[in-house]
Design a protein around this motif. Sequence first.
Motif: not given
Length: 257
Positions: A228-233, A180-188
């Motif tokens: 990305d809701f799990l990320g730092d942004k 899909g559209a997620y990238e490898e650095n997407t938090p999970i």
Amino acid sequence: MEKIYFVGAGPGDEELISLKGYRLLKRADIVIFAGSLVNPKLLDYCKEDCQIYDSSVLYLEEIIEIMRDGAKKDKIVVRLQTGDVSIYGSIREQAEELKKIGIDYESVAGISSFLGAAASLGIEYTVPEISQSLIITRLEGRTPVPKLEKLELLAEHKTSMAIFLSVQNIEKVVEKLLEGAYEENTPIAVVYKATWEDEKIVMGTLNDITQKVKNSEISKTALILVGDFLGDKYNYSKLYSKYFSHEYRDAIYNRNK
């Protein structure tokens, strides 16, 4: 009145059942609970002479028979489901069978594991300007999913996702998300038995989560959260901004006019 109560038991912690659900358990004459998915400590709320059945070893017809017999005798019958009864609870088929034999039912809301997992992680699925939608889904397996709900298609939205019943195929989940559209650095995050005493949380990215999950030996009873809701942004909401007005509060620049 002949009636069955479908009660959401919550995600695991026995204190996370609703007050209404707790009161029904206290009064129940018959409880049919969802096997290993429901914390057995919840059954401690039942009275001593309550008849308790584990639905994990029963067929649908047997469950309905127990419900029917109890209702016909004016017993209080509780069908205790994990989380909330509206998500992956197989309630519809039971409700339809009850309708056929003229027995009413009532659903009592519970706290789903995706909410329990968010509480354990201390996160918000709807971070302003990062994600304002949450997709609840599962990977297809023995139970198929509709054509337009394939995981790789839903992943094209790149929004917050809570993926149920799929951790045993974590490698395939990652593959479909990357399609899909997620990238490898997407938090999970993988949350095993959210809110239970033996809860386990594994954090990573789509690049490394497969190996981390294998190392943790998690193979069932876990929820996958990705986005990305799990990320730092993050961004502050407008709701409490002193420059944002609404019907209950004027913005600061309006007050100074």
